[in-house]
Scaffold this motif. Structure first.
Motif, PDB file in Angstrom:
ATOM      1  N   SER A 155      -6.171  53.066  -5.487  1.00  0.00           N
ATOM      2  CA  SER A 155      -6.376  53.150  -4.050  1.00  0.00           C
ATOM      3  C   SER A 155      -6.393  51.753  -3.453  1.00  0.00           C
ATOM      4  CB  SER A 155      -7.698  53.861  -3.743  1.00  0.00           C
ATOM      5  OG  SER A 155      -8.079  53.670  -2.399  1.00  0.00           O
ATOM      6  N   GLY A 156      -5.545  51.548  -2.448  1.00  0.00           N
ATOM      7  CA  GLY A 156      -5.537  50.268  -1.758  1.00  0.00           C
ATOM      8  C   GLY A 156      -6.868  49.993  -1.071  1.00  0.00           C
ATOM      9  N   LYS A 157      -7.525  51.040  -0.569  1.00  0.00           N
ATOM     10  CA  LYS A 157      -8.811  50.861   0.113  1.00  0.00           C
ATOM     11  C   LYS A 157      -9.890  50.399  -0.864  1.00  0.00           C
ATOM     12  CE  LYS A 157      -7.917  54.223   3.787  1.00  0.00           C
ATOM     13  NZ  LYS A 157      -8.354  55.505   4.437  1.00  0.00           N
ATOM     14  N   ILE A 158      -9.875  50.959  -2.077  1.00  0.00           N
ATOM     15  CA  ILE A 158     -10.853  50.543  -3.083  1.00  0.00           C
ATOM     16  C   ILE A 158     -10.651  49.070  -3.430  1.00  0.00           C
ATOM     17  CG2 ILE A 158     -11.568  50.829  -5.494  1.00  0.00           C
ATOM     18  CD1 ILE A 158     -12.593  53.058  -3.793  1.00  0.00           C
ATOM     19  N   LEU A 159      -9.413  48.680  -3.651  1.00  0.00           N
ATOM     20  CA  LEU A 159      -9.127  47.288  -4.006  1.00  0.00           C
ATOM     21  C   LEU A 159      -9.503  46.342  -2.874  1.00  0.00           C
ATOM     22  CD1 LEU A 159      -5.686  47.743  -5.790  1.00  0.00           C
ATOM     23  CD2 LEU A 159      -7.906  47.360  -6.859  1.00  0.00           C
ATOM     24  N   THR A 160      -9.261  46.756  -1.637  1.00  0.00           N
ATOM     25  CA  THR A 160      -9.610  45.925  -0.483  1.00  0.00           C
ATOM     26  C   THR A 160     -11.121  45.749  -0.370  1.00  0.00           C
ATOM     27  OG1 THR A 160      -7.614  46.610   0.715  1.00  0.00           O
ATOM     28  CG2 THR A 160      -9.429  45.700   2.018  1.00  0.00           C
ATOM     29  N   LYS A 161     -11.866  46.828  -0.654  1.00  0.00           N
ATOM     30  CA  LYS A 161     -13.331  46.731  -0.606  1.00  0.00           C
ATOM     31  C   LYS A 161     -13.837  45.743  -1.649  1.00  0.00           C
ATOM     32  CE  LYS A 161     -14.225  51.343   1.304  1.00  0.00           C
ATOM     33  NZ  LYS A 161     -14.802  52.691   1.051  1.00  0.00           N
ATOM     34  N   TYR A 162     -13.258  45.784  -2.843  1.00  0.00           N
ATOM     35  CA  TYR A 162     -13.680  44.839  -3.882  1.00  0.00           C
ATOM     36  C   TYR A 162     -13.248  43.418  -3.532  1.00  0.00           C
ATOM     37  CZ  TYR A 162     -15.829  47.863  -7.334  1.00  0.00           C
ATOM     38  OH  TYR A 162     -16.706  48.695  -7.990  1.00  0.00           O
ATOM     39  N   LYS A 163     -12.113  43.286  -2.893  1.00  0.00           N
ATOM     40  CA  LYS A 163     -11.671  41.971  -2.451  1.00  0.00           C
ATOM     41  C   LYS A 163     -12.710  41.348  -1.525  1.00  0.00           C
ATOM     42  CE  LYS A 163      -8.225  39.939   0.666  1.00  0.00           C
ATOM     43  NZ  LYS A 163      -6.968  40.189   1.414  1.00  0.00           N
ATOM     44  N   ARG A 164     -13.283  42.160  -0.644  1.00  0.00           N
ATOM     45  CA  ARG A 164     -14.296  41.657   0.283  1.00  0.00           C
ATOM     46  C   ARG A 164     -15.607  41.381  -0.435  1.00  0.00           C
ATOM     47  NH1 ARG A 164     -12.886  46.215   4.884  1.00  0.00           N
ATOM     48  NH2 ARG A 164     -10.937  45.233   5.646  1.00  0.00           N
TER      49      ARG A 164
END
Length: 451
Positions: free
Chosen positions: A51-60
């Motif tokens: 999930s792109g959203k999951i990866l983006t959350k971890y990026k933050r």
């Protein structure tokens, strides 16, 4: 490569699929940490299933600014110069790092399933699996003890496979994997040992490019049975298998006592080590290569690797997970794809070159031995194998002497200190990990059943 997928390729770089694993573990963290390095796309095309959203959350959460990706779906294309992400579910999932949830287990399976579809269609060339939790992933669709069993059922064409732990030239396989210890002895049969040994030898040739692999086989019992005093599996099961493989011209030795074999670093003399059960192989392997080890499933039609650690819920979301093992798993997948395709030439241990030449000379002079009933069969000159056995017997005797000397001197356990090497640059455009944090500043991931 199938024509329908080859037409869409603008580069001959390997396409490596990456499954996200349990998103409440350290999987997404190590994925982002590894893929943020732009040089990754110089050697392969990464495709993350999750999930792109999951990866983006971890990026933050991790305050990583350099991680960007291209969204891939059935109506778009794979970008060969960027990280690609495939959304495997549409529902919004809430992150809860360190917690075991049924939702995370379900999504972990969806990631594996979608990547498997693309493996079968040859859209991707290999898969690297981030850690899963073997409990919360169980469902009607996934009823396996782990990744290894899942991929064996779906990508082995009915053949046997071998869980193999790799770190540089150290490769350790196990005859029995995820079974209770009380069932191990009954599972050590001639058929099982022979099958696993055959998979290891063929994989060393096919996947690692070793022309004439040299393999060590461990015993099952303490001190390899002590001539039957502590168990007879070595005499009745393991030794006959080794002798049979030698008759076919293979460089196979043993059975060795596992404690002394690993304690004296004897594994450095071999291309592969076959252990009898899970912890016999994995404990010494992880002591030697915990941060850089790779779990490889040998014998599959496809290439599958993973880091040798688990979900490590105890440090998930804290930004302190070590990504070295995941990076090595990615690099190992790339290397094996290249070896299988012939892009990397066959290799052999430098100290085995003369042994191989001697073997070729002996085979030239061999004669056919007539068999009264079946006609005839090849008889190999096993002089170099017998010489190797004598050398290994000397090593075993020396290690026993050292152990006895240490006990007599009151020195306690025989210890062998090993110098830990820092991560070194790899060939073929691979890159440095960077500076290591001091040991006292790192938290070790827990051992969470990922193999």
């Amino acid at each position: 490569m199938k024509d329908k997928t080859q037409k869409n390729r603008k580069s001959n770089k390997p396409r490596i699929g990456i499954t996200i694993g349990d998103y409440n573990g350290i999987g997404p963290e190590v994925i982002v940490k590894v893929l943020q390095d732009k040089r990754i796309t110089n050697i392969c095309t990464p495709i993350v299933y999750g999930s792109g959203k999951i990866l983006t959350k971890y990026k933050r959460i991790l305050s990583i600014e350099d991680f960007t990706y291209h969204q891939y779906n059935n109506n778009s294309y794979i970008h060969d110069q960027k990280i690609n992400v495939v959304n495997c579910w549409t529902e919004v999932q809430e992150l809860d790092p360190g917690k075991v949830t049924q939702e995370a287990g379900k999504c972990a399976y969806l990631s594996i399933s979608r990547a498997s579809e693309d493996l079968k269609s040859e859209l991707i060339d290999a898969v690297v699996t981030a850690p899963i939790n073997k409990a919360n992933i169980q469902s009607e669709d996934f009823k396996h003890a782990g990744h290894t069993e899942y991929y064996q059922e779906n990508f082995a064409s009915g053949r046997d496979t071998l869980m193999t732990l790799c770190s540089g030239d150290l490769r350790v396989g196990v005859v029995t994997g995820h079974i209770p210890i009380k069932d191990v002895a009954a599972s050590i049969t001639k058929e099982a040992v022979s099958s696993k040994l055959n998979v290891m030898i063929e994989s060393l040739k096919k996947d690692f490019g070793i022309i004439k692999p040299k393999v060590a086989v461990m015993g099952l019992n303490p001190h390899a049975g002590e001539d039957g005093l502590l168990g007879d599996e070595e005499i009745n099961v393991i030794s006959p298998v080794i002798k049979e493989f030698k008759k076919r011209g293979n460089l196979v030795f043993g059975p060795f006592p596992a404690d002394g074999f690993f304690g004296t670093m004897s594994f450095k003399n071999y291309d592969g080590v076959l252990c009898m059960y899970h912890d016999q192989g994995l404990i010494p392997f992880k002591l030697h290569s915990f941060e850089s080890g790779v779990n490889y499933t040998a014998g599959l039609d496809i290439v599958r690797t993973s880091p040798d650690h688990g979900t490590a819920y105890n440090i998930a979301g804290r930004g302190i997970a070590d990504e070295t093992s995941f990076r090595e798993a990615l690099m190992q997948a790339v290397d094996i794809v290249k070896v299988r395709s012939g892009e990397i030439e066959n290799q052999i241990r430098p100290n085995a070159r003369q042994l191989l030449q001697d073997r070729k000379d002996q085979i030239k002079n061999q004669k056919m031995v007539l068999d009264g009933n079946a006609g005839g069969e090849e008889e190999f000159d096993l002089s170099e194998l017998e010489a190797g056995e004598r050398k290994e017997a000397q090593v075993t005797q020396q290690q026993k002497m050292l152990e006895n000397k240490a006990k007599n001197q009151g020195g306690g356990k025989f210890q062998h200190k090993q110098k830990r090497e820092h991560w070194k640059p790899r060939k073929n455009g691979n890159f440095n990990k960077g500076e290591h944090r001091p040991q006292n500043e790192r938290d070790k991931p827990q051992q969470n059943k990922n193999d």
